[in-house]
Design an enzyme around this catalytic site. Sequence first.
Site, short mmCIF file in Angstrom:
data_model
loop_
_atom_site.label_atom_id
_atom_site.label_comp_id
_atom_site.label_asym_id
_atom_site.label_seq_id
_atom_site.Cartn_x
_atom_site.Cartn_y
_atom_site.Cartn_z
N ASP A 14 -3.64 4.70 12.10
CA ASP A 14 -4.76 4.89 11.17
C ASP A 14 -5.78 3.77 11.41
O ASP A 14 -5.48 2.59 11.22
CB ASP A 14 -4.25 4.84 9.73
CG ASP A 14 -5.25 5.38 8.73
OD1 ASP A 14 -6.35 5.79 9.16
OD2 ASP A 14 -4.93 5.40 7.53
N ASP A 109 -10.18 9.46 12.71
CA ASP A 109 -9.65 8.10 12.64
C ASP A 109 -8.15 8.02 12.39
O ASP A 109 -7.63 6.95 12.06
CB ASP A 109 -10.39 7.31 11.55
CG ASP A 109 -10.24 7.96 10.17
OD1 ASP A 109 -9.74 9.09 10.08
OD2 ASP A 109 -10.64 7.31 9.18
N GLU A 110 -7.43 9.12 12.58
CA GLU A 110 -6.02 9.12 12.20
C GLU A 110 -5.26 10.11 13.08
O GLU A 110 -5.75 11.19 13.38
CB GLU A 110 -5.91 9.52 10.72
CG GLU A 110 -4.53 9.47 10.13
CD GLU A 110 -4.54 9.87 8.66
OE1 GLU A 110 -3.48 9.76 8.02
OE2 GLU A 110 -5.61 10.32 8.16
#
Length: 357
Positions: A14, A109-110
């Site tokens: 993350d 983003d993950e």
Amino acid sequence: MENKSASSAIIHLDMDCFYAAIEVRDRPALRGKPVGVGGARDRRGVLTTCNYEARAFGVRSAMPTFMALQRCPQLIVLPTRFDVYRREAAVVREILHRFTPLVEPLSLDEAYLDVSAHPGAPGALAGVIRDLIFQKTKLTASAGIAPNKLIAKIASAMRKPNGQLEVTAAEVPEFMKDLPVREIWGIGDKTEKRLQEFGVRTCGELQRFSRPDLVDLFGKFGSELFDLCRGTDDRPVEPDRPRKSLSTEETFPSDLGTLEECEERLEELFEELMADLTQKETERRITRIFVKLKFADFTRTTAERVGLEPTLPAFNSLLTEAFARSGKKVRLIGVGVRFAETEPEELQMPLFSDAPR
């Protein structure tokens, strides 16, 4: 249920305040200042994310911009630059694929990585990946390493920002024992309060209940709770592949009672969906768009139509229709699109689903 993932090694990676971190990196004068990224500075605007300096004032993602500015008048609100975010996300994604083909993106983003087949120790691999990301982007990431997705995601959140936590299969029972039930996905305010009425605040306390007991209390979700509170999660990591649909959704800490509240949250989900579309599915033809709602009593409904472009007004129109089907509060909103297939039925008449799902 047997935990089939006991021998697996899953990393949940993350990026830390991804959009805001990019803005601060590109504008060094912002370092140390509260920064938010997202909607306009008015009642309709919603923050997409904010940095930790802003969070110290109680500002958070998905908060209306006017409310964020009330809590932090010195907050610097910047517009989103999804072209930049997508470019940085592509750099991160390339690094992840150096270590395994089993990469499941959750957003820009993950992502989850299944590194079970890699000869390296998973904790060390996570450290190498995070170091490479920083070398290439000057951005930090947090990681959770565990036998399954559930625990990996919880573990990464525990070490944010810029840290990592590994939970081995042998450590799962002890890890889950004192974990607040709120950390389990799907548990919001209402479910948490109901569990507290039974003296349940931790996963260890929830383990006292049998599966039939939990089904009686929470329906189908109760059966899932029986497994999740024990750290059992058999969902595989599913890498990118041609898909029938693309969607994003959010379960809210507090149920939403008005259409206006839902519209504010939908705007952020729309922005995330469009970012994912641009990055992942640029060549696919969209045939349908849909909005999914889960209500406070866990009933669901989906509004879906052919022929609408994936625009914010179009999604808002579906939201209005879906919201009107029930007078109950909303605990989850999902937005998504469906892609053209080779089958001719993809070109049917517009579909509008009225039955709760």
